[in-house]
Motif scaffolding. Sequence first.
Motif, mmCIF file in Angstrom:
data_model
loop_
_atom_site.group_PDB
_atom_site.id
_atom_site.type_symbol
_atom_site.label_atom_id
_atom_site.label_comp_id
_atom_site.label_asym_id
_atom_site.label_seq_id
_atom_site.Cartn_x
_atom_site.Cartn_y
_atom_site.Cartn_z
ATOM 1 N N LYS A 74 0.819 -1.204 0.000
ATOM 2 C CA LYS A 74 0.000 0.000 0.000
ATOM 3 C C LYS A 74 0.854 1.255 0.000
ATOM 4 N N LYS A 75 0.291 2.288 -0.619
ATOM 5 C CA LYS A 75 0.906 3.609 -0.549
ATOM 6 C C LYS A 75 -0.232 4.620 -0.538
ATOM 7 N N PRO A 76 -0.238 5.547 0.420
ATOM 8 C CA PRO A 76 -1.388 6.452 0.532
ATOM 9 C C PRO A 76 -1.479 7.489 -0.590
ATOM 10 N N PHE A 77 -0.343 7.900 -1.135
ATOM 11 C CA PHE A 77 -0.351 8.933 -2.171
ATOM 12 C C PHE A 77 0.622 8.532 -3.282
ATOM 13 N N ALA A 78 0.094 8.015 -4.352
ATOM 14 C CA ALA A 78 0.948 7.523 -5.435
ATOM 15 C C ALA A 78 1.630 8.675 -6.173
ATOM 16 N N GLN A 79 2.863 8.425 -6.607
ATOM 17 C CA GLN A 79 3.622 9.390 -7.391
ATOM 18 C C GLN A 79 3.892 8.804 -8.781
ATOM 19 N N GLU A 80 4.150 9.685 -9.746
ATOM 20 C CA GLU A 80 4.378 9.205 -11.116
ATOM 21 C C GLU A 80 5.579 8.261 -11.168
ATOM 22 N N GLU A 81 6.568 8.502 -10.331
ATOM 23 C CA GLU A 81 7.762 7.650 -10.352
ATOM 24 C C GLU A 81 7.500 6.255 -9.768
ATOM 25 N N ASP A 82 6.297 6.040 -9.242
ATOM 26 C CA ASP A 82 5.937 4.707 -8.762
ATOM 27 C C ASP A 82 5.486 3.793 -9.897
ATOM 28 N N SER A 83 5.322 4.335 -11.073
ATOM 29 C CA SER A 83 4.930 3.510 -12.222
ATOM 30 C C SER A 83 5.998 2.460 -12.478
ATOM 31 N N ALA A 84 5.614 1.209 -12.422
ATOM 32 C CA ALA A 84 6.579 0.102 -12.519
ATOM 33 C C ALA A 84 5.820 -1.215 -12.491
ATOM 34 N N MET A 85 6.588 -2.296 -12.585
ATOM 35 C CA MET A 85 6.045 -3.641 -12.430
ATOM 36 C C MET A 85 6.396 -4.110 -11.022
ATOM 37 N N TYR A 86 5.406 -4.611 -10.304
ATOM 38 C CA TYR A 86 5.610 -5.034 -8.925
ATOM 39 C C TYR A 86 5.341 -6.533 -8.797
ATOM 40 N N TYR A 87 6.260 -7.215 -8.127
ATOM 41 C CA TYR A 87 6.128 -8.655 -7.929
ATOM 42 C C TYR A 87 6.136 -8.975 -6.445
ATOM 43 N N CYS A 88 5.154 -9.735 -6.028
ATOM 44 C CA CYS A 88 5.133 -10.290 -4.690
ATOM 45 C C CYS A 88 5.853 -11.639 -4.745
ATOM 46 N N ALA A 89 6.648 -11.951 -3.732
ATOM 47 C CA ALA A 89 7.406 -13.199 -3.755
ATOM 48 C C ALA A 89 7.445 -13.815 -2.372
ATOM 49 N N LEU A 90 7.555 -15.116 -2.349
ATOM 50 C CA LEU A 90 7.540 -15.888 -1.121
ATOM 51 C C LEU A 90 8.743 -16.811 -1.064
ATOM 52 N N SER A 91 9.269 -16.981 0.127
ATOM 53 C CA SER A 91 10.341 -17.939 0.341
ATOM 54 C C SER A 91 10.115 -18.608 1.688
ATOM 55 N N GLY A 92 10.856 -19.651 1.937
ATOM 56 C CA GLY A 92 10.726 -20.351 3.199
ATOM 57 C C GLY A 92 11.506 -21.641 3.185
ATOM 58 N N ILE A 93 11.723 -22.158 4.354
ATOM 59 C CA ILE A 93 12.515 -23.388 4.470
ATOM 60 C C ILE A 93 11.858 -24.516 3.694
ATOM 61 N N ALA A 94 10.541 -24.633 3.814
ATOM 62 C CA ALA A 94 9.829 -25.703 3.104
ATOM 63 C C ALA A 94 9.904 -25.515 1.592
ATOM 64 N N ALA A 95 10.201 -24.297 1.160
ATOM 65 C CA ALA A 95 10.324 -24.011 -0.269
ATOM 66 C C ALA A 95 11.773 -24.055 -0.715
ATOM 67 N N GLY A 96 12.642 -24.550 0.149
ATOM 68 C CA GLY A 96 14.047 -24.636 -0.207
ATOM 69 C C GLY A 96 14.720 -23.290 -0.305
ATOM 70 N N ASN A 97 14.135 -22.292 0.333
ATOM 71 C CA ASN A 97 14.707 -20.943 0.366
ATOM 72 C C ASN A 97 14.812 -20.279 -0.997
ATOM 73 N N LYS A 98 14.089 -20.767 -1.973
ATOM 74 C CA LYS A 98 14.080 -20.099 -3.265
ATOM 75 C C LYS A 98 12.792 -19.292 -3.377
ATOM 76 N N LEU A 99 12.831 -18.264 -4.217
ATOM 77 C CA LEU A 99 11.686 -17.373 -4.348
ATOM 78 C C LEU A 99 10.642 -17.943 -5.303
ATOM 79 N N THR A 100 9.392 -17.860 -4.876
ATOM 80 C CA THR A 100 8.258 -18.121 -5.747
ATOM 81 C C THR A 100 7.566 -16.785 -5.977
ATOM 82 N N PHE A 101 7.445 -16.398 -7.237
ATOM 83 C CA PHE A 101 6.907 -15.090 -7.575
ATOM 84 C C PHE A 101 5.444 -15.171 -7.982
ATOM 85 N N GLY A 102 4.730 -14.070 -7.716
ATOM 86 C CA GLY A 102 3.421 -13.895 -8.304
ATOM 87 C C GLY A 102 3.577 -13.439 -9.745
#
Lengths: 110, 115
Positions: free
Chosen positions: A73-101
């Motif tokens: 979240k961001k309360p007041f978006a700025q033009e420089e926030d235009s970008a691609m955003y990825y959520c990612a998860l890691s964990g011991i059960a996942a072998g510490n590698k990233l799983t991306f959205g």
Amino acid sequence: AQRVTQPEKLLSVFKGAPVELKCNYSYSGSPELFWYVQYSRQRLQLLLRHISRESIKGFTADLNKGETSFHLKKPFAQEEDSAMYYCALSGIAAGNKLTFGGGTRVLVKP
Amino acid sequence: GAGVSQSPSNKVTEKGKDVELRCDPISGHTALYWYRQSLGQGLEFLIYFQGNSAPDKSGLPSDRFSAERTGGSVSTLTIQRTQQEDSAVYLCASSPAWGANQPQHFGDGTRLSIL
């Protein structure tokens, strides 16, 4: 198996408006959650991680284990926030590698 | 160096040829990861190396893909007998240590196009 879902492929907001990027996950265990951002013609870079509980560039994200979510979240978006955003998860059960959205493209209009 | 370095930045090759992609991680980083970013598939994990441990190859899509890391530093991802579906951006990342909460630092990627 772990999974990260970002339901919005494109989010278009006006400058100064609030923006919220949704992220839901499934994982058996205690996850580590991250938000990565890729600005135009730049490399993928870490924006923030839940363990740090910090605000970066005005963005915050709270891990909600009950709802298995990690919305950005961001309360007041700025033009420089235009970008691609990825959520990612890691964990011991996942072998510490990233799983991306699948990513959410944010377009902040003037 | 200042960051993760990958080469070449772009590679165009004919179907059936072998390709080698190189990654030079941040000095001192012990963990190195390869990911693939393709249309319709998003960002997929391929393989990772941690120190002298056996690599985690669980993300490699076929036996045409292999990777090695020499001297705990530079890594090479090799794709043999390339197919058109191998076209993608191949990203390398490194982190200072092995662990689920370690942030990963990404390179610019190699854009691979198979004709």
